[in-house]
Design a protein around this motif. Structure first.
Motif, PDB file in Angstrom:
ATOM      1  N   ARG A 153      19.192  35.078  43.457  1.00 36.32           N
ATOM      2  CA  ARG A 153      20.433  35.858  43.487  1.00 36.32           C
ATOM      3  C   ARG A 153      20.201  37.233  44.105  1.00 36.32           C
ATOM      4  N   GLN A 156      20.289  36.784  47.772  1.00 40.07           N
ATOM      5  CA  GLN A 156      21.662  36.620  48.259  1.00 40.07           C
ATOM      6  C   GLN A 156      22.400  37.952  48.294  1.00 40.07           C
ATOM      7  N   SER A 157      22.154  38.785  47.267  1.00 44.48           N
ATOM      8  CA  SER A 157      22.822  40.088  47.235  1.00 44.48           C
ATOM      9  C   SER A 157      22.352  40.992  48.366  1.00 44.48           C
ATOM     10  N   MET A 158      21.108  40.800  48.813  1.00 45.02           N
ATOM     11  CA  MET A 158      20.588  41.583  49.943  1.00 45.02           C
ATOM     12  C   MET A 158      20.902  40.933  51.284  1.00 45.02           C
ATOM     13  N   ARG A 159      21.638  39.798  51.232  1.00 49.12           N
ATOM     14  CA  ARG A 159      22.096  39.101  52.430  1.00 49.12           C
ATOM     15  C   ARG A 159      20.917  38.648  53.306  1.00 49.12           C
ATOM     16  N   LEU A 160      19.894  38.131  52.632  1.00 49.38           N
ATOM     17  CA  LEU A 160      18.764  37.592  53.368  1.00 49.38           C
ATOM     18  C   LEU A 160      19.132  36.234  53.937  1.00 49.38           C
ATOM     19  N   THR A 161      18.582  35.918  55.082  1.00 46.81           N
ATOM     20  CA  THR A 161      18.774  34.585  55.644  1.00 46.81           C
ATOM     21  C   THR A 161      17.941  33.574  54.853  1.00 46.81           C
ATOM     22  N   ARG A 162      18.194  32.297  55.124  1.00 44.39           N
ATOM     23  CA  ARG A 162      17.443  31.246  54.425  1.00 44.39           C
ATOM     24  C   ARG A 162      15.947  31.371  54.712  1.00 44.39           C
ATOM     25  N   GLN A 164      14.292  34.121  55.584  1.00 44.02           N
ATOM     26  CA  GLN A 164      13.768  35.306  54.912  1.00 44.02           C
ATOM     27  C   GLN A 164      13.592  35.079  53.422  1.00 44.02           C
ATOM     28  N   SER A 165      14.513  34.363  52.796  1.00 46.82           N
ATOM     29  CA  SER A 165      14.392  34.075  51.364  1.00 46.82           C
ATOM     30  C   SER A 165      13.176  33.203  51.083  1.00 46.82           C
TER      31      SER A 165
END
Length: 249
Positions: A153, A156-162, A164-165
């Motif tokens: 989560r 997702q809140s930092m708007r990372l790409t798949r 990058q996550s």
């Protein structure tokens, strides 16, 4: 000051090694030299073998096949485990399929491996990968399942790409579990490579074992088995140490 547990670990390993050596010597006294070589005879035979260039050619062949199989199994298993693990539905569907596939005896598939890859290094590497890749995939998927949901989560809140996550959140979080899976995969991959050399090869430590069995050379069999056991235990201990170093981080 080191914790008491860390201080006791080398002593426990030393006691275990001494107990195994005493048990081995006792079995040698009971069964005689026709069925088993003594620890001293195995060490002397291994020492004389290691002084020949032929032995190192066989050892290099096995080491090369093991290294290639481990690299392919680790990269392929990790990539597939990450892609399947981050998707809950894909993980739930694929995990029982992978476990059932791994339950198939790999020896029955060896004629197919020979038909596809032929004799030589590629067949041994393929057989080793077949043994080691699924445990890494399963360990990776289970590690992702046990991750704290807050980590994903946060990504997702930092708007990372798949991508990058996976690289910056998932992979660092599951490194200790991957190391544990690699310990199991290493042993199974080594077993697969040796079986491949025993079935259809003219090089490698597995070939040495098969040749010694055909000749009834007990000392060579025990010497090669001793070498493989020490090598596997040393690598397993190194991976355990790496896993303990990664866990707090």
């Amino acid at each position: 000051m080191k914790p008491m547990r860390e201080m006791q670990t080398p002593l426990l390993y030393a006691l275990l090694a001494a107990g195994l050596a005493v048990s081995w010597q006792g079995l040698y006294w009971i069964n005689g030299g026709s069925a088993l070589a003594s620890p001293g005879q195995a060490v002397l035979t291994l020492g004389s073998m290691m002084q020949t260039s032929e032995f190192w050619l066989h050892a290099l062949e096995t080491g090369k096949a093991l290294l290639y199989a481990l690299l392919i199994g680790l990269v392929g298993g990790l990539a597939a485990g990450l892609l399947l693990g981050v998707n809950r539905m894909a993980r739930d569907v694929s995990e029982p399929i992978l476990l059932n596939m791994y339950a198939i005896p790999k020896v029955t598939l060896y004629p197919l491996v020979l038909l596809v890859f032929g004799l030589g290094l590629s067949a041994k590497v393929a057989f080793g990968v077949m043994h080691g890749i699924i445990p890494i995939m399963v360990f990776t998927m289970n590690a992702i399942r046990q991750m704290r949901p807050v980590l994903l989560r946060a990504g997702q809140s930092m708007r990372l790409t798949r991508r990058q996550s996976l690289l910056h959140i998932v992979l660092p979080a599951i490194l200790p579990e991957i190391t544990a899976g690699l310990r199991l995969a290493f042993s199974l991959t080594l077993l697969g490579v040796l079986i491949g050399e025993m079935f259809a090869s003219q090089r490698g430590l597995g070939f040495l074992l098969t040749n010694a069995m055909n000749l009834g050379d007990i000392r060579t069999i025990m010497a090669v088995a001793l070498l493989l056991s020490v090598f596997a235990l040393a690598c397993n201990g190194g991976l355990m140490w790496l896993g303990r170093r990664l866990s707090p981080r």
